[in-house]
Scaffold this motif. Sequence first.
Motif, PDB file in Angstrom:
ATOM      1  N   PRO A  59      -9.512   7.617  -0.932  1.00 35.24           N
ATOM      2  CA  PRO A  59      -9.527   7.244   0.384  1.00 35.24           C
ATOM      3  C   PRO A  59      -8.564   6.230   0.941  1.00 35.24           C
ATOM      4  O   PRO A  59      -8.289   5.510  -0.023  1.00 35.24           O
ATOM      5  CB  PRO A  59     -10.890   6.986   0.572  1.00 35.24           C
ATOM      6  CG  PRO A  59     -11.353   6.659  -0.614  1.00 35.24           C
ATOM      7  CD  PRO A  59     -10.657   7.166  -1.608  1.00 35.24           C
ATOM      8  N   GLU A  61     -10.263  13.845  11.347  1.00 29.50           N
ATOM      9  CA  GLU A  61     -11.203  13.243  10.291  1.00 29.50           C
ATOM     10  C   GLU A  61     -11.252  11.871  10.679  1.00 29.50           C
ATOM     11  O   GLU A  61     -10.444  11.292  11.415  1.00 29.50           O
ATOM     12  CB  GLU A  61     -10.690  13.575   8.961  1.00 29.50           C
ATOM     13  CG  GLU A  61      -9.311  13.007   8.516  1.00 29.50           C
ATOM     14  CD  GLU A  61      -9.049  13.213   7.195  1.00 29.50           C
ATOM     15  OE1 GLU A  61      -9.884  13.408   6.276  1.00 29.50           O
ATOM     16  OE2 GLU A  61      -7.763  13.550   6.940  1.00 29.50           O
ATOM     17  N   MET A 110     -14.054   3.242   5.414  1.00 30.08           N
ATOM     18  CA  MET A 110     -14.387   2.904   3.983  1.00 30.08           C
ATOM     19  C   MET A 110     -14.903   1.472   3.951  1.00 30.08           C
ATOM     20  O   MET A 110     -15.452   0.973   2.789  1.00 30.08           O
ATOM     21  CB  MET A 110     -13.189   3.075   3.340  1.00 30.08           C
ATOM     22  CG  MET A 110     -12.337   4.475   3.446  1.00 30.08           C
ATOM     23  SD  MET A 110     -13.726   5.738   3.023  1.00 30.08           S
ATOM     24  CE  MET A 110     -14.226   5.426   1.628  1.00 30.08           C
ATOM     25  N   GLY A 134     -19.275  15.399   6.050  1.00 33.76           N
ATOM     26  CA  GLY A 134     -18.469  14.321   5.320  1.00 33.76           C
ATOM     27  C   GLY A 134     -19.467  13.951   4.345  1.00 33.76           C
ATOM     28  O   GLY A 134     -20.389  14.564   3.774  1.00 33.76           O
ATOM     29  N   TRP A 187     -12.339   7.774   8.426  1.00 37.51           N
ATOM     30  CA  TRP A 187     -12.489   7.064   7.253  1.00 37.51           C
ATOM     31  C   TRP A 187     -13.137   5.962   7.654  1.00 37.51           C
ATOM     32  O   TRP A 187     -12.424   5.137   8.248  1.00 37.51           O
ATOM     33  CB  TRP A 187     -10.978   6.867   6.575  1.00 37.51           C
ATOM     34  CG  TRP A 187     -10.436   8.270   6.170  1.00 37.51           C
ATOM     35  CD1 TRP A 187      -9.531   8.776   6.605  1.00 37.51           C
ATOM     36  CD2 TRP A 187     -10.757   8.714   4.906  1.00 37.51           C
ATOM     37  NE1 TRP A 187      -9.139   9.939   5.974  1.00 37.51           N
ATOM     38  CE2 TRP A 187      -9.788  10.057   5.097  1.00 37.51           C
ATOM     39  CE3 TRP A 187     -11.370   8.502   3.815  1.00 37.51           C
ATOM     40  CZ2 TRP A 187      -9.624  10.641   3.802  1.00 37.51           C
ATOM     41  CZ3 TRP A 187     -11.533   9.404   2.558  1.00 37.51           C
ATOM     42  CH2 TRP A 187     -10.453  10.651   2.583  1.00 37.51           C
ATOM     43  N   GLY A 217     -19.188   2.900   2.910  1.00 41.41           N
ATOM     44  CA  GLY A 217     -18.063   3.690   3.411  1.00 41.41           C
ATOM     45  C   GLY A 217     -18.645   5.263   3.832  1.00 41.41           C
ATOM     46  O   GLY A 217     -19.703   5.646   3.478  1.00 41.41           O
ATOM     47  N   TYR A 218     -18.136   5.506   4.596  1.00 38.43           N
ATOM     48  CA  TYR A 218     -18.316   6.962   5.268  1.00 38.43           C
ATOM     49  C   TYR A 218     -16.883   7.661   5.321  1.00 38.43           C
ATOM     50  O   TYR A 218     -15.842   7.056   5.717  1.00 38.43           O
ATOM     51  CB  TYR A 218     -18.984   6.736   6.506  1.00 38.43           C
ATOM     52  CG  TYR A 218     -20.330   6.142   6.515  1.00 38.43           C
ATOM     53  CD1 TYR A 218     -21.381   6.898   6.049  1.00 38.43           C
ATOM     54  CD2 TYR A 218     -20.425   4.948   6.925  1.00 38.43           C
ATOM     55  CE1 TYR A 218     -22.696   6.239   6.051  1.00 38.43           C
ATOM     56  CE2 TYR A 218     -21.803   4.067   6.705  1.00 38.43           C
ATOM     57  CZ  TYR A 218     -22.656   4.609   6.251  1.00 38.43           C
ATOM     58  OH  TYR A 218     -24.060   4.282   6.177  1.00 38.43           O
ATOM     59  N   HIS A 219     -16.871   8.975   5.238  1.00 35.79           N
ATOM     60  CA  HIS A 219     -15.787   9.858   5.479  1.00 35.79           C
ATOM     61  C   HIS A 219     -16.313  11.108   6.141  1.00 35.79           C
ATOM     62  O   HIS A 219     -17.375  11.594   5.887  1.00 35.79           O
ATOM     63  CB  HIS A 219     -15.209  10.527   4.227  1.00 35.79           C
ATOM     64  CG  HIS A 219     -14.044  11.113   4.285  1.00 35.79           C
ATOM     65  ND1 HIS A 219     -14.067  12.573   3.652  1.00 35.79           N
ATOM     66  CD2 HIS A 219     -12.803  11.346   5.283  1.00 35.79           C
ATOM     67  CE1 HIS A 219     -12.944  12.961   3.884  1.00 35.79           C
ATOM     68  NE2 HIS A 219     -12.313  12.415   5.115  1.00 35.79           N
ATOM     69  N   ALA A 265     -15.104  14.535   6.934  1.00 34.34           N
ATOM     70  CA  ALA A 265     -13.732  15.309   6.527  1.00 34.34           C
ATOM     71  C   ALA A 265     -13.411  16.078   7.634  1.00 34.34           C
ATOM     72  O   ALA A 265     -13.924  16.464   8.707  1.00 34.34           O
ATOM     73  CB  ALA A 265     -14.620  16.047   5.405  1.00 34.34           C
ATOM     74  N   CYS A 311     -14.643  14.182  -1.242  1.00 31.52           N
ATOM     75  CA  CYS A 311     -15.648  13.584  -0.288  1.00 31.52           C
ATOM     76  C   CYS A 311     -16.493  14.673   0.123  1.00 31.52           C
ATOM     77  O   CYS A 311     -17.818  14.189   0.584  1.00 31.52           O
ATOM     78  CB  CYS A 311     -15.020  12.892   0.761  1.00 31.52           C
ATOM     79  SG  CYS A 311     -14.159  11.488   0.393  1.00 31.52           S
TER      80      CYS A 311
END
Length: 189
Positions: free
Chosen positions: A50, A89, A93, A129, A91, A98-100, A102, A110
């Motif tokens: 990431p 998307e 982090m 995500g 990010w 942390g989160y993503h 997608a 991820c």
Amino acid sequence: MRLTTDWLLDWRRRTADDLTAIDALFEEVHGYSPYEACEVCDEDADCGCPPPGGRVVPADERSRALAERHAAAPGYPAELALFHRVVAEAWLMNVDHGYHLAAAGRPDCCCPGPGHEELAAGVTGFPLGSDGGGLIFAVGTDGRVYRSAGASWESDFEPVQPDLRSFLEWLADAVADFRERTEAFAAAG
């Protein structure tokens, strides 16, 4: 309340502003830069790691085309398609662990999976995500947001929010709270 383009544009702006403020104080508060090179890849942009810090990537022509292609899949949630027309998307982090969120239909480290899986009896899910621990978030054909119990599509899934807007509000609140804590820590400094 329904998810709308205007609401998503505001969510994107607010979240990006909070992430910028967090990144600006991160090194002062934590003692290291969120932009230090990845120890695994030594700055290789294609390593799959990431990006450092946090960012919300606005949708562009390419990401919108991908979102439209996935939106044509049977049962694809309309709110997820709308989300990807506004946000390519995200990010996050440095927020909590942390989160993503997608890119549309993008199976990656991820958010692994073929693009849709059965989440519960009669409910198919599409990738949204993951968190920093690898738990997967998916939007079900019933409109609810689900989270996996483990870092795998084979895990059990449970609903965590009644709809995508509620999930995004929860995530925005987490980002805003992390910003407030970061600013308070820096001020006490």
